[in-house]
Design an enzyme around this catalytic site. Structure first.
Site, short mmCIF file in Angstrom:
data_model
loop_
_atom_site.label_atom_id
_atom_site.label_comp_id
_atom_site.label_asym_id
_atom_site.label_seq_id
_atom_site.Cartn_x
_atom_site.Cartn_y
_atom_site.Cartn_z
N LYS B 89 0.81 -1.22 0.00
CA LYS B 89 0.00 0.00 0.00
C LYS B 89 0.84 1.27 0.00
O LYS B 89 0.43 2.30 -0.53
CB LYS B 89 -0.94 0.00 1.21
CG LYS B 89 -2.02 -1.07 1.15
CD LYS B 89 -3.04 -0.80 0.06
CE LYS B 89 -4.21 -1.76 0.12
NZ LYS B 89 -5.11 -1.61 -1.05
N GLU B 111 -9.81 5.86 3.08
CA GLU B 111 -10.63 4.78 3.62
C GLU B 111 -9.69 3.61 3.88
O GLU B 111 -8.62 3.52 3.27
CB GLU B 111 -11.71 4.37 2.61
CG GLU B 111 -11.29 3.36 1.53
CD GLU B 111 -10.20 3.86 0.58
OE1 GLU B 111 -10.09 5.09 0.40
OE2 GLU B 111 -9.45 3.02 0.04
N SER B 377 1.59 -9.71 -0.76
CA SER B 377 1.30 -8.27 -0.69
C SER B 377 1.54 -7.67 0.69
O SER B 377 1.78 -6.47 0.81
CB SER B 377 -0.14 -8.00 -1.12
OG SER B 377 -1.03 -8.75 -0.31
#
Lengths: 260, 393
Positions: B89, B111, B377
């Site tokens: 991210k 969010e 991830s």
């Protein structure tokens, strides 16, 4: 064109009162009663809300009414059934307001045709932007004598307001502030400048001011700057509680329309 | 055929910008400036510099020897779990905060589902001295407590969202409402390849560093640039978009996305959007959605808070529709098995989201000569409570 929206704005130039409610709230089958009571109390135009699971342009009050309406079993099919014979008793313009996805699932062609059959005069779909409307749906709206009611905000540029004005033909919904629905607002200097700026453009479409109109004072103020105003969240909130629904509606509308 | 976005913001029939007029000025500003800014020399210098010296890139491409023995094939892991803040991210939040700074914004909203995007946003806001508000479903606030505490420690305000199912979709609604209410000073850092154009393209570009590195790292280690296939988990689909990006036009590289099936795609408790969804418009773009016949969005479920989203990025919708990428799914149970397998075979505890990609290995016919790159991830720290409860250590 015998659209009732055009007729209304030809006959009445000021203090037009438009009221929004969420279909299916507080109870699934209140739709006809609410419309008839609003007419009886002298409302000029009604916006019937089609509830959606994810109403991003709405504040807490309409979010809540949408949730309850969906839990009550409201759907577009249900709403069309409830409105089937509405034109036998109601003459004022009726507008459907909601989000694009449920309409797309119904099918835009079928939806517009059904609106025409029932006698709906316009649609407010906040997440159907102008360019998509023009490219994909304008011809369908026009074939069914439905107005696309666009929104403008204090951030909308003059150039874009003029483009919106030329692409639409019913009225323009002037969002009073940068906000989701139900925000508290008095008319600030900033808003006054925005309203006056828009008035100076001499647009071809009449305008109603919405968002933050909740009582006689805010209604009167808004009416100084446009042809009228729209009340949504405050009315939906007034439908809460245990009093008979006709009493709740007449009490609310009387306290808005204190001037003749 | 191009698998990239066209000038109207569409991937085939998917994408676009179905925005309310209130969001128009912000989206227009982004659309007109994002390519100019992110291709500028100064931006590239800052972006590449921070990815290297702050995030710790390149992330390792690791030949997983014992996993390869287990599957009788060649398995490489792209280690996004090694990044600062523990997931991919941060690649996107670094890019977007630099962009927001360039646009003169001072207030950041985001969010988050699992909290990884919220954490990555809170981190870059601390780094740049910007105020940060993170919307998070109340249920996720509860099940991802460590990340909530980290975000608060970093100075972010975490606002629990109580509407709907109290998860990622509801947090996204609330962040959009915030942006409508604060149109001038605020930038909304969307965490995935979802939302109105140009977000899906912009986020994919920031995440594309993943496949850019895979190419040269694989070449360096094996002498070949192209794997047989690349695999990644898909919720909104940002790490998958980054993993696929530089292979999109290499039709001989197989692209595999793994969706979260929750308790199974024959139950109502699932988040496998491509397996079960139909086209529609949510959060300002057209894609596949989990919805009922009235067009109401249905509540998704997955054990993984980062994948229980009822939509999917429009780029993936198009890759699915055109058949360019293959999308499979894994259930909660299969995912937990995959967590333990990687932990015991390689000494890597993956996040629940990432374990979906690993669980996908069970469902692919792997040939001995195949080279498969799986993107891990994120790391499993945030999921320890779930793991401890499930495995009973």
């Amino acid at each position: 064109m015998n659209n009732r929206i055009n007729k209304l704005f030809q006959e009445k130039k000021e203090r037009i009162l438009s009221v929004y409610f969420t279909a299916g709230y507080p109870h699934l089958n209140d739709t006809r009663t609410i419309i008839q009571e609003l007419v009886k109390n002298g409302v000029d135009l009604i916006e019937i809300g089609m509830p959606f699971s994810d109403p991003v342009a709405d504040g807490p009050v309409i979010q809540h009414s949408s949730l309850i309406a969906l839990r009550n079993g409201m759907s577009i099919r249900n709403l069309f059934e409830q409105l089937q014979d509405i034109r036998q008793s109601v003459d004022i313009p009726l507008i459907l307001m909601g989000y694009l996805n449920p309409v797309l699932q119904y099918g835009m062609d079928a939806f517009a045709a059904k609106c025409k059959e029932i006698g709906i005069d316009g649609l407010i779909l906040p997440d159907l932007p102008l360019d998509v409307y023009i490219d994909d749906y304008k011809s369908i709206f026009e074939a069914n004598d439905l107005h696309y009611v666009p929104l403008i905000t204090p951030q909308t540029s003059e150039e874009r307001i003029r483009m919106i004005d030329s692409a639409s033909s019913g009225f323009i919904y002037m969002v009073s502030s940068n906000a989701t629905t139900g925000a508290k607002a008095s008319v600030s200097e900033f808003q006054k400048a925005y309203f006056e700026r828009v008035n100076s453009y001499c647009l071809k479409n009449p305008r109603l001011i919405g968002f933050g109109i909740s009582n006689a004072e805010t209604f009167d103020n808004a009416c100084q700057y446009a042809n009228g105003a729209i009340i949504g969240s405050a009315f939906v909130k007034a439908l809460e509680g245990d009093l008979p629904i006709d009493q709740k509606i007449s009490t609310f509308i009387k306290q808005i329309v204190t001037k003749a | 055929m191009s698998y990239h976005v066209n000038d109207k913001g569409f991937y085939g029939e998917f994408g676009g910008a179905y925005i309310p007029e209130m969001m128009h000025p912000n989206i227009e500003e982004l659309k007109n400036n994002y390519l100019r800014i992110i291709n500028s020399y100064n931006f590239r210098q800052d972006f590449i510099g921070l990815l290297k010296n702050y995030v710790g890139r390149p992330s390792p491409l690791y030949y997983a020897k014992r996993m390869s023995e287990h599957y009788q094939s060649h398995i490489y892991l792209k280690r996004e779990d090694c990044n600062h803040t523990g997931s991919h991210k941060i690649n996107n939040t670094i890019g977007q905060i630099l962009l927001a700074r360039e646009l003169g914004k001072t207030r950041i909203i985001a969010e988050t589902g699992a909290g990884q995007h919220g954490l990555a946003t809170a981190t870059v806001c601390a780094l740049m001295g910007m105020s940060c508000i993170v919307y998070m479903g109340a249920l996720d606030v509860e099940r991802q407590a460590p990340n909530v505490k980290k975000m608060r420690m970093l100075g972010a305000e975490v606002i629990p969202v109580y509407s709907g199912n109290k998860t990622l979709k509801d947090a996204t609604n609330e962040a959009m409402r915030d942006w409508i209410n604060n149109p001038v000073d605020t930038h909304y850092i969307i965490g995935s390849v979802v939302g109105p154009h140009p977000y899906p393209d912009m986020v994919a570009r920031f995440q594309s560093v993943i496949s850019e590195e895979i190419k040269w790292q694989l070449d360096e280690q094996t002498g070949r640039e192209k794997p047989t296939r690349v695999m990644a988990c898909v919720g909104g689909g940002s790490n998958a978009a980054g993993t696929f990006y530089h292979f999109l036009d290499d039709e001989d590289v197989e692209l595999v996305g793994v969706e979260a099936a929750g308790k199974g795609i024959d139950t109502s408790e699932t988040a496998a959007t491509l397996a079960l969804g139909t086209p529609g418009v949510l959060h300002s773009s057209r894609s596949y959605l989990m919805q009922n016949e009235d067009g109401q969005i249905t509540e998704p479920y997955s054990i993984s808070a980062g994948l229980d989203y009822p939509g999917i990025g429009p780029m993936h919708a198009n890759l699915f529709k055109t058949g360019r990428a293959k999308y499979i799914w894994a259930t909660d149970e299969e995912v937990l098995k995959a967590v333990l397998l990687l932990t015991r075979k390689e000494g890597i505890i993956p996040a629940l989201e990432s374990a979906h990609a690993l669980a996908g290995l069970e469902k692919i016919a792997l040939k001995p000569e195949d080279v498969t790159v799986v993107t891990v991830s994120g790391r499993g720290d945030k999921d320890m409570e779930t793991y401890l409860n499930h495995f009973g250590y």
